[in-house]
Motif scaffolding. Structure first.
Motif, PDB file in Angstrom:
ATOM      1  N   SER A 242       6.519 -10.533  -2.528  1.00  0.00           N
ATOM      2  CA  SER A 242       7.445 -10.471  -3.660  1.00  0.00           C
ATOM      3  C   SER A 242       7.805  -9.037  -4.041  1.00  0.00           C
ATOM      4  N   THR A 243       7.445  -8.091  -3.199  1.00  0.00           N
ATOM      5  CA  THR A 243       7.652  -6.693  -3.556  1.00  0.00           C
ATOM      6  C   THR A 243       8.715  -6.032  -2.691  1.00  0.00           C
ATOM      7  N   GLU A 244       9.152  -4.890  -3.200  1.00  0.00           N
ATOM      8  CA  GLU A 244      10.091  -4.053  -2.466  1.00  0.00           C
ATOM      9  C   GLU A 244       9.535  -2.631  -2.481  1.00  0.00           C
ATOM     10  N   SER A 245       9.726  -1.930  -1.402  1.00  0.00           N
ATOM     11  CA  SER A 245       9.241  -0.565  -1.292  1.00  0.00           C
ATOM     12  C   SER A 245      10.274   0.386  -1.881  1.00  0.00           C
TER      13      SER A 245
ATOM     14  N   ALA B 160     -15.979  -2.650  -9.210  1.00  0.00           N
ATOM     15  CA  ALA B 160     -16.352  -3.103  -7.865  1.00  0.00           C
ATOM     16  C   ALA B 160     -15.180  -3.762  -7.132  1.00  0.00           C
ATOM     17  N   ILE B 161     -13.995  -3.186  -7.340  1.00  0.00           N
ATOM     18  CA  ILE B 161     -12.771  -3.683  -6.709  1.00  0.00           C
ATOM     19  C   ILE B 161     -12.047  -2.501  -6.093  1.00  0.00           C
ATOM     20  N   ARG B 162     -11.558  -2.699  -4.893  1.00  0.00           N
ATOM     21  CA  ARG B 162     -10.792  -1.659  -4.213  1.00  0.00           C
ATOM     22  C   ARG B 162      -9.313  -1.884  -4.444  1.00  0.00           C
ATOM     23  N   LYS B 163      -8.614  -0.879  -4.930  1.00  0.00           N
ATOM     24  CA  LYS B 163      -7.172  -0.938  -5.169  1.00  0.00           C
ATOM     25  C   LYS B 163      -6.516   0.255  -4.491  1.00  0.00           C
ATOM     26  N   ASP B 164      -5.185   0.231  -4.392  1.00  0.00           N
ATOM     27  CA  ASP B 164      -4.467   1.336  -3.784  1.00  0.00           C
ATOM     28  C   ASP B 164      -3.565   2.024  -4.811  1.00  0.00           C
ATOM     29  N   ARG B 165      -2.917   3.081  -4.375  1.00  0.00           N
ATOM     30  CA  ARG B 165      -2.057   3.856  -5.268  1.00  0.00           C
ATOM     31  C   ARG B 165      -0.934   3.017  -5.863  1.00  0.00           C
ATOM     32  N   SER B 166      -0.368   2.133  -5.060  1.00  0.00           N
ATOM     33  CA  SER B 166       0.698   1.271  -5.579  1.00  0.00           C
ATOM     34  C   SER B 166       0.207   0.458  -6.770  1.00  0.00           C
ATOM     35  N   ALA B 167      -1.029  -0.024  -6.719  1.00  0.00           N
ATOM     36  CA  ALA B 167      -1.581  -0.817  -7.820  1.00  0.00           C
ATOM     37  C   ALA B 167      -1.653   0.011  -9.102  1.00  0.00           C
ATOM     38  N   VAL B 168      -2.046   1.266  -8.981  1.00  0.00           N
ATOM     39  CA  VAL B 168      -2.126   2.145 -10.157  1.00  0.00           C
ATOM     40  C   VAL B 168      -0.730   2.322 -10.754  1.00  0.00           C
TER      41      VAL B 168
ATOM     42  N   ILE C  69       6.039   3.205  -2.774  1.00  0.00           N
ATOM     43  CA  ILE C  69       5.189   2.266  -3.498  1.00  0.00           C
ATOM     44  C   ILE C  69       5.863   0.901  -3.471  1.00  0.00           C
ATOM     45  N   ARG C  70       5.070  -0.132  -3.604  1.00  0.00           N
ATOM     46  CA  ARG C  70       5.604  -1.482  -3.609  1.00  0.00           C
ATOM     47  C   ARG C  70       5.594  -1.998  -5.041  1.00  0.00           C
ATOM     48  N   VAL C  71       6.755  -2.446  -5.494  1.00  0.00           N
ATOM     49  CA  VAL C  71       6.884  -3.032  -6.832  1.00  0.00           C
ATOM     50  C   VAL C  71       7.582  -4.379  -6.703  1.00  0.00           C
ATOM     51  N   PRO C  72       7.303  -5.295  -7.630  1.00  0.00           N
ATOM     52  CA  PRO C  72       7.995  -6.583  -7.583  1.00  0.00           C
ATOM     53  C   PRO C  72       9.506  -6.392  -7.654  1.00  0.00           C
ATOM     54  N   LYS C  73      10.224  -7.150  -6.851  1.00  0.00           N
ATOM     55  CA  LYS C  73      11.687  -7.046  -6.829  1.00  0.00           C
ATOM     56  C   LYS C  73      12.270  -7.289  -8.216  1.00  0.00           C
TER      57      LYS C  73
ATOM     58  N   MET D 108       0.844  -1.170   0.000  1.00  0.00           N
ATOM     59  CA  MET D 108       0.000   0.000   0.000  1.00  0.00           C
ATOM     60  C   MET D 108       0.889   1.232   0.000  1.00  0.00           C
ATOM     61  N   ALA D 109       0.536   2.213  -0.774  1.00  0.00           N
ATOM     62  CA  ALA D 109       1.317   3.444  -0.849  1.00  0.00           C
ATOM     63  C   ALA D 109       1.022   4.318   0.351  1.00  0.00           C
ATOM     64  N   LYS D 110       2.040   4.970   0.837  1.00  0.00           N
ATOM     65  CA  LYS D 110       1.888   5.898   1.948  1.00  0.00           C
ATOM     66  C   LYS D 110       2.239   7.281   1.431  1.00  0.00           C
ATOM     67  N   PHE D 111       1.322   8.190   1.529  1.00  0.00           N
ATOM     68  CA  PHE D 111       1.559   9.537   1.048  1.00  0.00           C
ATOM     69  C   PHE D 111       1.607  10.479   2.228  1.00  0.00           C
ATOM     70  N   SER D 112       2.587  11.372   2.234  1.00  0.00           N
ATOM     71  CA  SER D 112       2.679  12.361   3.305  1.00  0.00           C
ATOM     72  C   SER D 112       2.095  13.674   2.819  1.00  0.00           C
ATOM     73  N   LEU D 113       1.736  14.513   3.767  1.00  0.00           N
ATOM     74  CA  LEU D 113       1.217  15.818   3.411  1.00  0.00           C
ATOM     75  C   LEU D 113       2.336  16.672   2.829  1.00  0.00           C
ATOM     76  N   PRO D 114       2.038  17.432   1.773  1.00  0.00           N
ATOM     77  CA  PRO D 114       3.080  18.273   1.196  1.00  0.00           C
ATOM     78  C   PRO D 114       3.428  19.428   2.121  1.00  0.00           C
TER      79      PRO D 114
END
Length: 140
Positions: free
Chosen positions: A72-75, A100-108, A18-22, A1-7
């Motif tokens: 299988s992912t790395e941040s 009808a599916i919930r996804k997160d920013r990393s998925a996008v 973001i998490r991506v496959p290694k 799951m992506a973690k976003f901080s306030l600007p």
């Protein structure tokens, strides 16, 4: 799951991980280099390809179909513009409504990267949607 901080005040960007496959990391570096980006420009490359991907009419469906093997992912850290953050939020709402599916920013972002890498390798199934130039004779 992506973690976003306030600007920060006056900053038009959001820092995230973001998490991506290694196994994708080397391909990302290769694609960045081929596109003229260096390692310090990873966030810019991700921003550019994600903005391009979000213009595709099939983006919500591709995001909904995105699958990742747990563990299988790395941040990786990225900084994205507020504009892209807003567009990602909008497409996540579309995915929820249309698929009808919930996804997160990393998925996008993973889906944008995957589609970019597939297009570069000539393996994308819907060339009309790749936003790459079509040569004469194709599609005739």
């Amino acid at each position: 799951m992506a973690k976003f901080s306030l600007p920060k005040a006056g900053d038009n960007s959001a820092r995230s991980s973001i998490r991506v496959p290694k196994t994708m990391l080397a391909k990302i570096d290769e694609a960045m280099e081929q596109s003229g980006y260096n390692r310090k420009q990873r966030s810019k490359w991700i921003e550019d390809i994600t903005l391009s991907f979000l213009q595709r009419s099939d983006a919500p469906n591709l995001i909904a179909e995105e699958f990742i093997v747990p563990g299988s992912t790395e941040s990786i850290p990225v900084t994205l513009s507020n504009n892209l953050d807003n567009q990602i939020n909008a497409v996540l709402e579309r995915v929820q409504q249309e698929e009808a599916i919930r996804k997160d920013r990393s998925a996008v972002i993973r889906t944008a990267i995957t589609q970019n890498l597939l297009a570069r390798a000539g393996r994308q199934l819907s060339p009309k949607e790749t936003r790459l130039p079509v040569t004469m004779g194709e599609g005739d």
